[in-house]
Scaffold this active site. Structure first.
Site, short mmCIF file in Angstrom:
data_model
loop_
_atom_site.label_atom_id
_atom_site.label_comp_id
_atom_site.label_asym_id
_atom_site.label_seq_id
_atom_site.Cartn_x
_atom_site.Cartn_y
_atom_site.Cartn_z
N ARG A 97 0.39 -1.21 -0.28
CA ARG A 97 0.30 -0.21 0.02
C ARG A 97 1.06 1.16 0.05
O ARG A 97 0.35 2.06 0.08
CB ARG A 97 -1.21 0.04 1.12
CG ARG A 97 -2.13 -1.34 1.15
CD ARG A 97 -3.36 -0.95 1.82
NE ARG A 97 -4.43 -1.61 2.31
CZ ARG A 97 -4.60 -3.16 2.67
NH1 ARG A 97 -3.71 -3.01 3.47
NH2 ARG A 97 -5.09 -3.93 2.48
N LYS A 137 3.97 10.92 -11.42
CA LYS A 137 2.49 9.93 -11.74
C LYS A 137 3.62 8.78 -12.27
O LYS A 137 4.16 8.83 -12.97
CB LYS A 137 2.69 10.95 -13.50
CG LYS A 137 1.22 11.86 -13.60
CD LYS A 137 1.42 12.16 -14.74
CE LYS A 137 -0.03 13.50 -15.20
NZ LYS A 137 0.18 13.95 -15.97
N GLU A 183 10.16 17.40 -24.57
CA GLU A 183 9.42 17.78 -23.77
C GLU A 183 10.92 19.15 -23.47
O GLU A 183 9.36 19.78 -22.59
CB GLU A 183 10.17 17.00 -22.70
CG GLU A 183 9.51 15.11 -23.59
CD GLU A 183 7.90 15.11 -22.51
OE1 GLU A 183 7.35 16.77 -23.30
OE2 GLU A 183 7.15 14.76 -23.25
N LYS A 223 8.45 22.77 -14.76
CA LYS A 223 7.45 21.49 -14.20
C LYS A 223 7.09 21.35 -12.53
O LYS A 223 6.06 21.15 -12.16
CB LYS A 223 7.89 20.40 -14.58
CG LYS A 223 6.58 19.14 -14.17
CD LYS A 223 7.69 17.76 -15.30
CE LYS A 223 6.25 16.71 -14.68
NZ LYS A 223 6.56 15.62 -15.48
N GLU A 270 -3.51 17.49 -11.57
CA GLU A 270 -3.85 17.22 -12.92
C GLU A 270 -5.31 17.82 -12.99
O GLU A 270 -6.66 16.98 -13.83
CB GLU A 270 -3.52 16.50 -13.94
CG GLU A 270 -3.60 17.26 -14.74
CD GLU A 270 -2.91 15.96 -16.49
OE1 GLU A 270 -4.16 15.24 -17.10
OE2 GLU A 270 -1.84 15.75 -16.60
N ARG A 310 -2.47 21.46 -14.89
CA ARG A 310 -0.96 20.96 -14.84
C ARG A 310 -1.38 19.60 -16.23
O ARG A 310 -0.64 19.59 -17.15
CB ARG A 310 -0.83 19.99 -14.41
CG ARG A 310 0.37 18.59 -14.64
CD ARG A 310 0.22 17.66 -13.17
NE ARG A 310 1.16 16.58 -13.69
CZ ARG A 310 1.73 15.98 -12.30
NH1 ARG A 310 1.40 15.99 -10.87
NH2 ARG A 310 2.75 15.29 -12.66
N ASN A 343 0.35 18.48 -20.99
CA ASN A 343 0.51 17.23 -22.00
C ASN A 343 -0.02 17.73 -23.65
O ASN A 343 -0.56 17.06 -24.15
CB ASN A 343 -0.76 16.93 -21.55
CG ASN A 343 -0.26 15.24 -20.55
OD1 ASN A 343 0.51 15.38 -20.36
ND2 ASN A 343 -1.60 16.01 -19.68
N HIS A 362 0.39 15.81 -26.61
CA HIS A 362 0.50 14.34 -25.97
C HIS A 362 -1.33 13.23 -25.91
O HIS A 362 -1.13 12.15 -26.57
CB HIS A 362 0.93 14.31 -24.49
CG HIS A 362 2.15 14.84 -23.66
ND1 HIS A 362 2.81 15.23 -24.43
CD2 HIS A 362 3.03 13.73 -22.98
CE1 HIS A 362 3.79 15.28 -23.56
NE2 HIS A 362 4.07 14.69 -22.86
N HIS A 401 0.02 10.16 -28.18
CA HIS A 401 -0.31 8.39 -27.52
C HIS A 401 -0.37 7.53 -28.61
O HIS A 401 -0.59 6.29 -28.01
CB HIS A 401 -0.99 8.73 -26.27
CG HIS A 401 -0.01 9.23 -24.88
ND1 HIS A 401 -0.67 9.50 -23.62
CD2 HIS A 401 1.41 10.11 -24.16
CE1 HIS A 401 0.41 9.97 -23.21
NE2 HIS A 401 1.18 10.32 -22.56
N HIS A 430 8.85 7.90 -27.59
CA HIS A 430 7.58 8.62 -26.90
C HIS A 430 7.71 10.13 -26.58
O HIS A 430 7.30 11.01 -27.47
CB HIS A 430 7.54 8.87 -25.49
CG HIS A 430 6.92 9.65 -24.52
ND1 HIS A 430 5.78 9.81 -24.66
CD2 HIS A 430 7.30 11.09 -23.63
CE1 HIS A 430 4.90 10.67 -23.63
NE2 HIS A 430 5.89 11.49 -23.60
#
Length: 359
Positions: free
Chosen positions: A120, A142, A184, A226, A236, A240, A244, A247, A251, A264
């Site tokens: 956990r 993330k 990026e 960032k 997000e 935030r 992206n 992205h 993606h 990527h």
């Protein structure tokens, strides 16, 4: 060494940036709840840096468990995650055992997700060895794995205790992967810092040649941007999402090509051009700015044309994007260089025209 702080109250953490930081285990020791760690790396980075990190930690009295997984985006999945978890359980790692991610974005995401769900939640540290990971994926918490239907659809927010960005590790990075990281860096200039974009236009040759001073500045400035965004919107729910840019398109490219065909950063570069084109077609982004964007990405050695997956295939893949809200696709678009915004209000015909222009 320079340090950027991610301000998240009691979960705040430093990003240390500089050369040869792997030789300074004292930077990690204050962030270890117990003198035992599990280092997760891959079979490409491991032979380069694993023994050095292991030796330096062991010399400081830290017991080290080594976990090596296959390299590549195609292995960012349940099978690899289960291998990490199985090893942690077999070796009876405890809640105070820190996981250390030594590698690029795939290793960081996998290790962070394992740390988020093992017992956990256990602490972890990011030691990114690619430019993309140093400027982006190692910061912000993330974590996750890919699903055949889409990228990073399974995961959790789990902040690291420390990010140790040793810029000397970038010297062994292949040219293609280094260029992927530049996508990026360019993104930060586009969304929030026009001065950074101007600097990149003037210094992209120095960066591509891996000039240490230019590289350290690019990493630091990217991390500053960032860190500020994450501190303001950790989960997000608002600003935030600007991170992206490109992205949603990118993606879709990665998933449509079954991961691993395009890196990527390459997919994000082509996706950024698609976002810029849509912004221009909507009368938002001046044509001159769109041209500057495409030119800089090209000069960085990145693709500016996405593969022709077909309009319907693109729309299907983009419909699984995490930013979809109320069944509506949301995109990050540009008003000008340095100013991005999130919107679900765009003409479908213009989006289809952009998707149809892929090659």
């Amino acid at each position: 060494m320079q340090t950027v702080n991610v301000a998240l109250g009691e979960r705040s953490y430093p990003i240390h940036i500089g050369g040869e930081l792997l030789e300074r285990p004292g930077l990690l020791l204050p962030h270890l709840p117990q003198p035992r760690v599990a280092i997760v790396t891959n079979d490409v980075v491991g032979p380069l840096y694993l023994e050095r990190l292991r030796r330096n930690l062991a010399g400081a009295g830290v017991a080290v468990l080594l976990i090596t997984v296959p390299d590549g985006e195609a292995h960012k999945n349940w099978a690899t995650l289960n291998h990490i978890l199985d090893t942690l359980l077999r070796e009876r790692c405890e809640r105070k055992t820190t996981l250390i991610a030594l590698g690029g974005g795939v290793i960081g995401d996998l290790t962070g997700f394992a740390a988020a769900i093992y017992l956990r939640g256990v602490p972890f540290i990011q030691v990114p060895t690619t430019l993309l990971a140093q400027v982006d994926s190692s910061v912000g918490g993330k974590t996750g794995i890919n699903h055949p239907l889409g990228k990073n659809l399974i995961g959790a927010f789990h902040q690291p205790r420390l990010v140790l960005a040793d810029t000397a590790t970038l010297n062994t990075l292949p040219e293609r992967e280094f260029a992927a990281g530049l996508a990026e860096v360019i993104k930060y200039g586009l969304i929030l810092d026009a001065a950074l974009f101007d600097w990149l236009e003037a210094n992209i040759a120095r960066l591509s040649a891996r000039d240490p001073e230019a590289l350290e500045y690019a990493v630091r400035r990217s991390c500053e941007i960032k860190a500020a965004v994450v501190a303001a919107d950790e989960r997000e729910s608002g600003t935030r999402a600007l991170l992206n840019l490109g992205h949603t398109f990118g993606h879709a490219v990665e998933a449509g090509l079954s991961y691993g065909t395009w890196l990527h950063g390459e997919a994000i570069a082509a996706g950024t051009v698609m976002a810029a084109r849509l912004s221009q077609r909507m009368g938002l982004l001046p044509p001159a700015d769109a041209g500057r964007i495409e030119s800089l990405l090209s000069r960085a050695g990145l693709p500016v044309r996405a593969p022709a997956l077909g309009v319907e295939r693109y729309l299907d893949l983009m419909g699984l994007d995490k930013k979809v809200e109320g069944g509506k696709l949301r995109l990050i678009l540009l008003r000008r260089i340095g100013e991005a915004f999130v919107t679900s209000d765009f003409p479908q015909g213009e989006l289809r025209a952009v998707l149809a222009s892929t090659v």
